[in-house]
Design a protein around this motif. Structure first.
Motif, PDB file in Angstrom:
ATOM      1  N   MET A   4       0.836  -1.201   0.000  1.00  0.00           N
ATOM      2  CA  MET A   4       0.000   0.000   0.000  1.00  0.00           C
ATOM      3  C   MET A   4       0.877   1.259   0.000  1.00  0.00           C
ATOM      4  O   MET A   4       2.008   1.242   0.504  1.00  0.00           O
ATOM      5  N   PRO A   5       0.369   2.374  -0.552  1.00  0.00           N
ATOM      6  CA  PRO A   5       1.134   3.620  -0.572  1.00  0.00           C
ATOM      7  C   PRO A   5       1.564   4.047   0.819  1.00  0.00           C
ATOM      8  O   PRO A   5       0.834   3.860   1.802  1.00  0.00           O
ATOM      9  N   ASN A   6       2.746   4.660   0.877  1.00  0.00           N
ATOM     10  CA  ASN A   6       3.359   4.988   2.163  1.00  0.00           C
ATOM     11  C   ASN A   6       4.126   6.304   2.034  1.00  0.00           C
ATOM     12  O   ASN A   6       5.359   6.322   2.052  1.00  0.00           O
ATOM     13  N   VAL A   7       3.376   7.400   1.880  1.00  0.00           N
ATOM     14  CA  VAL A   7       4.020   8.688   1.594  1.00  0.00           C
ATOM     15  C   VAL A   7       4.040   9.651   2.785  1.00  0.00           C
ATOM     16  O   VAL A   7       4.777  10.638   2.760  1.00  0.00           O
ATOM     17  N   GLU A   8       3.261   9.367   3.805  1.00  0.00           N
ATOM     18  CA  GLU A   8       3.246  10.243   4.981  1.00  0.00           C
ATOM     19  C   GLU A   8       4.352   9.786   5.939  1.00  0.00           C
ATOM     20  O   GLU A   8       4.099   9.270   7.027  1.00  0.00           O
ATOM     21  N   THR A   9       5.603   9.992   5.505  1.00  0.00           N
ATOM     22  CA  THR A   9       6.769   9.482   6.228  1.00  0.00           C
ATOM     23  C   THR A   9       7.840  10.561   6.342  1.00  0.00           C
ATOM     24  O   THR A   9       7.850  11.528   5.566  1.00  0.00           O
ATOM     25  N   PRO A  10       8.786  10.414   7.272  1.00  0.00           N
ATOM     26  CA  PRO A  10       9.896  11.367   7.376  1.00  0.00           C
ATOM     27  C   PRO A  10      10.723  11.429   6.097  1.00  0.00           C
ATOM     28  O   PRO A  10      11.225  12.501   5.726  1.00  0.00           O
ATOM     29  N   GLU A  11      10.855  10.280   5.405  1.00  0.00           N
ATOM     30  CA  GLU A  11      11.675  10.244   4.189  1.00  0.00           C
ATOM     31  C   GLU A  11      11.039  11.078   3.073  1.00  0.00           C
ATOM     32  O   GLU A  11      11.729  11.844   2.379  1.00  0.00           O
ATOM     33  N   TYR A  12       9.737  10.941   2.907  1.00  0.00           N
ATOM     34  CA  TYR A  12       9.060  11.756   1.888  1.00  0.00           C
ATOM     35  C   TYR A  12       9.091  13.234   2.278  1.00  0.00           C
ATOM     36  O   TYR A  12       9.240  14.113   1.415  1.00  0.00           O
ATOM     37  N   LYS A  13       8.960  13.514   3.565  1.00  0.00           N
ATOM     38  CA  LYS A  13       9.014  14.911   3.995  1.00  0.00           C
ATOM     39  C   LYS A  13      10.372  15.516   3.658  1.00  0.00           C
ATOM     40  O   LYS A  13      10.455  16.656   3.177  1.00  0.00           O
ATOM     41  N   GLU A  14      11.443  14.771   3.907  1.00  0.00           N
ATOM     42  CA  GLU A  14      12.782  15.277   3.588  1.00  0.00           C
ATOM     43  C   GLU A  14      12.948  15.485   2.091  1.00  0.00           C
ATOM     44  O   GLU A  14      13.565  16.464   1.657  1.00  0.00           O
ATOM     45  N   ALA A  15      12.409  14.560   1.288  1.00  0.00           N
ATOM     46  CA  ALA A  15      12.530  14.680  -0.162  1.00  0.00           C
ATOM     47  C   ALA A  15      11.761  15.899  -0.671  1.00  0.00           C
ATOM     48  O   ALA A  15      12.242  16.646  -1.534  1.00  0.00           O
ATOM     49  N   PHE A  16      10.565  16.118  -0.140  1.00  0.00           N
ATOM     50  CA  PHE A  16       9.783  17.308  -0.506  1.00  0.00           C
ATOM     51  C   PHE A  16      10.506  18.580  -0.046  1.00  0.00           C
ATOM     52  O   PHE A  16      10.517  19.582  -0.757  1.00  0.00           O
ATOM     53  N   GLN A  17      11.088  18.541   1.138  1.00  0.00           N
ATOM     54  CA  GLN A  17      11.812  19.699   1.656  1.00  0.00           C
ATOM     55  C   GLN A  17      13.014  20.020   0.780  1.00  0.00           C
ATOM     56  O   GLN A  17      13.344  21.191   0.555  1.00  0.00           O
ATOM     57  N   PHE A  18      13.685  18.973   0.271  1.00  0.00           N
ATOM     58  CA  PHE A  18      14.815  19.170  -0.633  1.00  0.00           C
ATOM     59  C   PHE A  18      14.384  19.956  -1.868  1.00  0.00           C
ATOM     60  O   PHE A  18      15.036  20.923  -2.273  1.00  0.00           O
ATOM     61  N   LEU A  19      13.251  19.549  -2.474  1.00  0.00           N
ATOM     62  CA  LEU A  19      12.749  20.275  -3.644  1.00  0.00           C
ATOM     63  C   LEU A  19      12.411  21.720  -3.292  1.00  0.00           C
ATOM     64  O   LEU A  19      12.744  22.651  -4.037  1.00  0.00           O
ATOM     65  N   LYS A  20      11.747  21.893  -2.161  1.00  0.00           N
ATOM     66  CA  LYS A  20      11.352  23.242  -1.730  1.00  0.00           C
ATOM     67  C   LYS A  20      12.574  24.129  -1.529  1.00  0.00           C
ATOM     68  O   LYS A  20      12.600  25.292  -1.972  1.00  0.00           O
ATOM     69  N   ASP A  21      13.595  23.601  -0.868  1.00  0.00           N
ATOM     70  CA  ASP A  21      14.819  24.377  -0.638  1.00  0.00           C
ATOM     71  C   ASP A  21      15.489  24.740  -1.955  1.00  0.00           C
ATOM     72  O   ASP A  21      15.976  25.870  -2.123  1.00  0.00           O
ATOM     73  N   MET A  22      15.527  23.801  -2.884  1.00  0.00           N
ATOM     74  CA  MET A  22      16.146  24.071  -4.191  1.00  0.00           C
ATOM     75  C   MET A  22      15.418  25.201  -4.910  1.00  0.00           C
ATOM     76  O   MET A  22      16.045  26.069  -5.533  1.00  0.00           O
TER      77      MET A  22
END
Length: 226
Positions: free
Chosen positions: A25-43
């Protein structure tokens, strides 16, 4: 589009995340996805990349020298040669490197592939099987590589000198050893990736809170998979 979110999974992998949990099952509400989204936002916030462009525009930015770095498949070289108008001369201005090592300690990204299947209802299964067998052969792989720079998924073929004719090809063959598949296990996978692309836009363009966006995304893609 959905392909942007598929490519984004390579960044998620580098943070140790995965789109699916052990139950499939999908598993996107995680610290890893948050960090990946934050990386894009920072860029985007720091001006290192545009907030949102489609693949065609992104390739144009790189081909014309506006963007200095891009994530690309091995077939990109021919696209840049054509888009820049320089042909093979463009190669002199472009280098290639492995995907940067991140939290996992290894260089990893996604692999994308063509998938070949034979319908159960086919009246020509034997002929279709022969075609599939040929398309996976050394002869066809080298021909496809010569035309499109496409790598072969077969290790024995990827190690041939014909498939490693320059540094560009050697780097992509090296990267393929640690690339991971995007697990397409549900007919609505592409819909889920479209929803993730919308979520990326919410963060990058609308500047919405990442936790809120991921919570919404988790519900949406879980409902899709159910």
């Amino acid at each position: 589009g959905s392909h942007a979110a598929q490519r984004f999974q390579g960044i998620v992998y580098s943070y140790g995340g995965n789109f699916l949990d052990d139950t499939g099952m999908p598993n996107v509400e995680t610290p890893e996805y948050k960090e990946a989204f934050q990386f894009l936002k920072d860029m985007a916030d720091q001006g290192y990349m545009p907030e949102c462009v489609d693949a065609k525009d992104a390739r144009s930015l790189f081909a014309t020298g506006v963007a200095g770095i891009t994530f690309e498949s091995e077939m990109g070289r021919n696209i840049y040669r054509t888009t820049s108008g320089l042909g093979e001369e463009f190669d002199k201005s472009m280098g290639v490197a492995l995907f940067p090592v991140n939290k996992t300690g290894e260089s990893t990204t996604i692999n994308t592939r063509h998938e070949l299947g034979i319908y159960a209802q086919s009246e020509h299964k034997e002929a279709a099987a022969k075609l599939v067998e040929y398309l996976l052969s050394e002869e066809a792989a080298v021909m496809y590589y010569d035309a499109q720079d496409a790598m072969s998924p077969r290790v024995s073929i990827s190690q041939l000198s014909e498939m490693n004719k320059d540094e560009y090809s050697r780097i992509f063959n090296e990267q393929s050893a640690t690339a991971k598949p995007v697990k397409i296990t549900n007919a609505l996978f592409d819909n889920a990736m479209s929803e993730m692309s919308k979520s990326m836009e919410r963060v990058l363009v609308n500047h919405e809170d990442i936790d809120t966006v991921l919570a919404d995304l988790q519900k949406t893609v879980t409902d899709l998979y159910k």
